[in-house]
Design an enzyme around this catalytic site. Structure first.
Site, PDB file in Angstrom:
ATOM      1  N   HIS A  19       6.804 -13.513  -8.691  1.00  0.00           N
ATOM      2  CA  HIS A  19       7.124 -13.127  -7.494  1.00  0.00           C
ATOM      3  C   HIS A  19       8.498 -14.241  -7.566  1.00  0.00           C
ATOM      4  O   HIS A  19       9.075 -14.903  -7.762  1.00  0.00           O
ATOM      5  CB  HIS A  19       6.456 -13.972  -6.371  1.00  0.00           C
ATOM      6  CG  HIS A  19       6.430 -14.227  -5.342  1.00  0.00           C
ATOM      7  ND1 HIS A  19       6.988 -13.234  -4.054  1.00  0.00           N
ATOM      8  CD2 HIS A  19       7.207 -15.368  -4.348  1.00  0.00           C
ATOM      9  CE1 HIS A  19       7.407 -13.886  -2.968  1.00  0.00           C
ATOM     10  NE2 HIS A  19       7.553 -15.246  -2.794  1.00  0.00           N
ATOM     11  N   ASP A  72       0.573 -14.159  -2.614  1.00  0.00           N
ATOM     12  CA  ASP A  72       1.724 -14.586  -3.452  1.00  0.00           C
ATOM     13  C   ASP A  72       0.934 -15.549  -3.371  1.00  0.00           C
ATOM     14  O   ASP A  72       1.426 -16.998  -3.164  1.00  0.00           O
ATOM     15  CB  ASP A  72       2.950 -14.776  -2.085  1.00  0.00           C
ATOM     16  CG  ASP A  72       2.945 -13.224  -2.475  1.00  0.00           C
ATOM     17  OD1 ASP A  72       3.271 -12.323  -2.998  1.00  0.00           O
ATOM     18  OD2 ASP A  72       4.189 -12.881  -0.743  1.00  0.00           O
ATOM     19  N   MET A  85       4.543  -2.277  -4.317  1.00  0.00           N
ATOM     20  CA  MET A  85       5.238  -2.994  -2.851  1.00  0.00           C
ATOM     21  C   MET A  85       3.703  -2.406  -2.489  1.00  0.00           C
ATOM     22  O   MET A  85       4.062  -1.706  -1.087  1.00  0.00           O
ATOM     23  CB  MET A  85       6.404  -2.773  -2.640  1.00  0.00           C
ATOM     24  CG  MET A  85       7.755  -2.836  -2.898  1.00  0.00           C
ATOM     25  SD  MET A  85       7.637  -4.902  -2.848  1.00  0.00           S
ATOM     26  CE  MET A  85       8.331  -4.637  -1.355  1.00  0.00           C
ATOM     27  N   ARG A  86       2.373  -2.783  -2.491  1.00  0.00           N
ATOM     28  CA  ARG A  86       1.381  -1.686  -1.944  1.00  0.00           C
ATOM     29  C   ARG A  86       0.461  -3.144  -2.212  1.00  0.00           C
ATOM     30  O   ARG A  86       0.546  -3.993  -2.956  1.00  0.00           O
ATOM     31  CB  ARG A  86       0.508  -1.447  -2.686  1.00  0.00           C
ATOM     32  CG  ARG A  86       1.609   0.148  -3.903  1.00  0.00           C
ATOM     33  CD  ARG A  86       2.016   0.671  -1.691  1.00  0.00           C
ATOM     34  NE  ARG A  86       0.677   0.825  -0.445  1.00  0.00           N
ATOM     35  CZ  ARG A  86       0.678   1.454   0.489  1.00  0.00           C
ATOM     36  NH1 ARG A  86       1.823   1.061   1.250  1.00  0.00           N
ATOM     37  NH2 ARG A  86       0.112   1.543   1.198  1.00  0.00           N
ATOM     38  N   ASN A 112       1.041 -11.060 -11.219  1.00  0.00           N
ATOM     39  CA  ASN A 112       2.673 -10.840 -10.409  1.00  0.00           C
ATOM     40  C   ASN A 112       3.487 -11.522 -11.183  1.00  0.00           C
ATOM     41  O   ASN A 112       3.449 -13.027 -11.213  1.00  0.00           O
ATOM     42  CB  ASN A 112       2.136 -11.139  -9.571  1.00  0.00           C
ATOM     43  CG  ASN A 112       3.244 -10.097  -7.893  1.00  0.00           C
ATOM     44  OD1 ASN A 112       3.811  -9.371  -8.195  1.00  0.00           O
ATOM     45  ND2 ASN A 112       3.174 -10.372  -7.131  1.00  0.00           N
ATOM     46  N   ARG A 164      -6.758   2.353   1.556  1.00  0.00           N
ATOM     47  CA  ARG A 164      -6.633   1.227   0.613  1.00  0.00           C
ATOM     48  C   ARG A 164      -7.510   2.397  -0.237  1.00  0.00           C
ATOM     49  O   ARG A 164      -6.503   1.840  -1.741  1.00  0.00           O
ATOM     50  CB  ARG A 164      -6.185   0.647   1.507  1.00  0.00           C
ATOM     51  CG  ARG A 164      -4.525   0.371   2.187  1.00  0.00           C
ATOM     52  CD  ARG A 164      -4.623  -1.258   1.954  1.00  0.00           C
ATOM     53  NE  ARG A 164      -3.929  -1.575   3.556  1.00  0.00           N
ATOM     54  CZ  ARG A 164      -1.669  -1.295   2.969  1.00  0.00           C
ATOM     55  NH1 ARG A 164      -1.928  -1.458   0.899  1.00  0.00           N
ATOM     56  NH2 ARG A 164      -1.429  -1.152   3.379  1.00  0.00           N
ATOM     57  N   GLU A 174      18.003 -12.694 -13.494  1.00  0.00           N
ATOM     58  CA  GLU A 174      17.834 -12.749 -14.988  1.00  0.00           C
ATOM     59  C   GLU A 174      17.025 -13.648 -15.035  1.00  0.00           C
ATOM     60  O   GLU A 174      16.650 -13.498 -16.170  1.00  0.00           O
ATOM     61  CB  GLU A 174      19.500 -12.883 -14.899  1.00  0.00           C
ATOM     62  CG  GLU A 174      20.406 -12.735 -14.801  1.00  0.00           C
ATOM     63  CD  GLU A 174      21.709 -13.359 -14.952  1.00  0.00           C
ATOM     64  OE1 GLU A 174      22.025 -14.246 -14.147  1.00  0.00           O
ATOM     65  OE2 GLU A 174      22.741 -12.190 -14.257  1.00  0.00           O
ATOM     66  N   ASN A 232      12.121  -5.165 -14.210  1.00  0.00           N
ATOM     67  CA  ASN A 232      11.233  -6.584 -14.565  1.00  0.00           C
ATOM     68  C   ASN A 232      10.648  -5.528 -15.955  1.00  0.00           C
ATOM     69  O   ASN A 232       9.957  -6.528 -16.959  1.00  0.00           O
ATOM     70  CB  ASN A 232      10.691  -7.470 -13.793  1.00  0.00           C
ATOM     71  CG  ASN A 232      10.916  -8.199 -13.575  1.00  0.00           C
ATOM     72  OD1 ASN A 232      11.000  -9.522 -14.175  1.00  0.00           O
ATOM     73  ND2 ASN A 232      11.756  -7.901 -11.840  1.00  0.00           N
ATOM     74  N   GLY A 280      12.855  -1.404 -11.644  1.00  0.00           N
ATOM     75  CA  GLY A 280      12.086  -1.007 -12.896  1.00  0.00           C
ATOM     76  C   GLY A 280      13.052  -2.165 -14.060  1.00  0.00           C
ATOM     77  O   GLY A 280      12.262  -2.623 -14.777  1.00  0.00           O
TER      78      GLY A 280
HETATM   79  C1  GRF Z   1      11.249  -8.351  -8.022  1.00  0.00           C
HETATM   80  O1  GRF Z   1      12.405  -9.305  -7.963  1.00  0.00           O
HETATM   81  C2  GRF Z   1      10.213  -8.827  -8.332  1.00  0.00           C
HETATM   82  O2  GRF Z   1       9.635 -10.567  -8.282  1.00  0.00           O
HETATM   83  C3  GRF Z   1      10.112  -8.267  -7.160  1.00  0.00           C
HETATM   84  O3  GRF Z   1      10.145  -6.898  -6.927  1.00  0.00           O
HETATM   85  C4  GRF Z   1      11.261  -7.047  -7.208  1.00  0.00           C
HETATM   86  C5  GRF Z   1      11.357  -5.884  -8.477  1.00  0.00           C
HETATM   87  O4  GRF Z   1      12.463  -5.884  -9.089  1.00  0.00           O
HETATM   88  N1  GRF Z   1       7.921  -8.617  -6.999  1.00  0.00           N
HETATM   89  P1  GRF Z   1      12.459  -5.049 -10.521  1.00  0.00           P
HETATM   90  O5  GRF Z   1      12.164  -3.238  -9.848  1.00  0.00           O
HETATM   91  O6  GRF Z   1      11.692  -5.497 -11.273  1.00  0.00           O
HETATM   92  O7  GRF Z   1      14.145  -4.347 -10.455  1.00  0.00           O
END
Ligand code: GRF
Length: 207
Positions: free
Chosen positions: A114, A150, A95-96, A112, A70, A177, A18, A16
């Site tokens: 990516h 994506d 991741m789903r 999202n 699902r 970063e 982000n 987490g």
């Molecule tokens: C990130 O690299 C994001 O782009 C991808 O999954 C990763 C998640 O990292 N979708 P975090 O859990 O936010 O550290």
């Protein structure tokens, strides 16, 4: 005058980082969004404990409990979002794969991040593939989610140079970063409502 804060859910599956950058950003005075809930498909996601400690409401829906169904998982997810009055869903390492039912339900209200410069390198292992392919610039993309993985109107991108000495780890650290910079910027734009979608383009409009 106080700004209207759009109610946001952040969905995670792991550490987490982000999500943390979004929590920090939404705490600034004029930010047009607040995180009302953090959800995860993994009860043990490290990011959930972090969010709980920050006093943010959290829920976990363990996808394994749903077997192959699902849609049942997504109906419960949707109910949690509705319960919390969510207006915008932010995927941050969730991741789903989401079904067209869920994606259509949250059409233009689901974003999202990516770890690549879409449309290059959709899918997994983006940093390895960037190095193998020999690209000199790489980065991250924030986009609206559509039924195809994506793919979707691009809200923001950030770039890093690929150095000769890079391996996937080193490159990935610099991309992360950049992710932490562009995700709050993208959320600010979308939550403010000062944009319009024109095909695959997301264009800023006047305030
Ligand atoms: C990130 O690299 C994001 O782009 C991808 O999954 C990763 C998640 O990292 N979708 P975090 O859990 O936010 O550290």
């Amino acid at each position: 005058m106080s700004v209207y804060r759009k109610k946001v859910a952040v969905l995670i599956s792991g550490r987490g980082s982000n999500m943390i950058s979004l929590i920090n950003a939404t705490r600034t005075a004029d930010f047009p969004a607040e995180i009302v809930v953090v959800g995860s498909n993994r009860p043990d996601a490290a990011g959930l404990s972090y969010a709980r400690n920050e006093g943010i409401a959290c829920f976990a829906l363990d996808h394994k409990q749903y077997g192959k169904d699902r849609e049942a998982f997504e109906r419960d997810l949707d109910a949690k979002l509705e319960e919390n009055g969510v207006e915008l869903v932010v995927l941050a390492g969730f991741m789903r794969l989401l079904t067209p039912w869920f994606v259509n339900r949250w059409h233009n209200r689901l974003i999202n991040i990516h770890p690549a410069l879409l449309p290059a390198f959709p899918g997994l292992d983006t940093h390895e593939r960037a190095i193998e392919t020999g690209v000199k610039v790489h980065g991250a993309t924030v986009h609206f989610v559509t039924a195809e993985m994506d793919v979707g109107p691009i809200i923001a991108q950030g770039i890093v140079q690929v150095e000769d000495t890079d391996d996937a780890n080193r490159l990935g650290t610099r991309v992360l970063e950049i992710e932490h910079q562009i995700y709050p910027q993208a959320l600010r734009l979308i939550a403010s409502g000062n944009y319009r979608i024109h095909g695959m383009r997301v264009l800023a409009t006047d305030k």
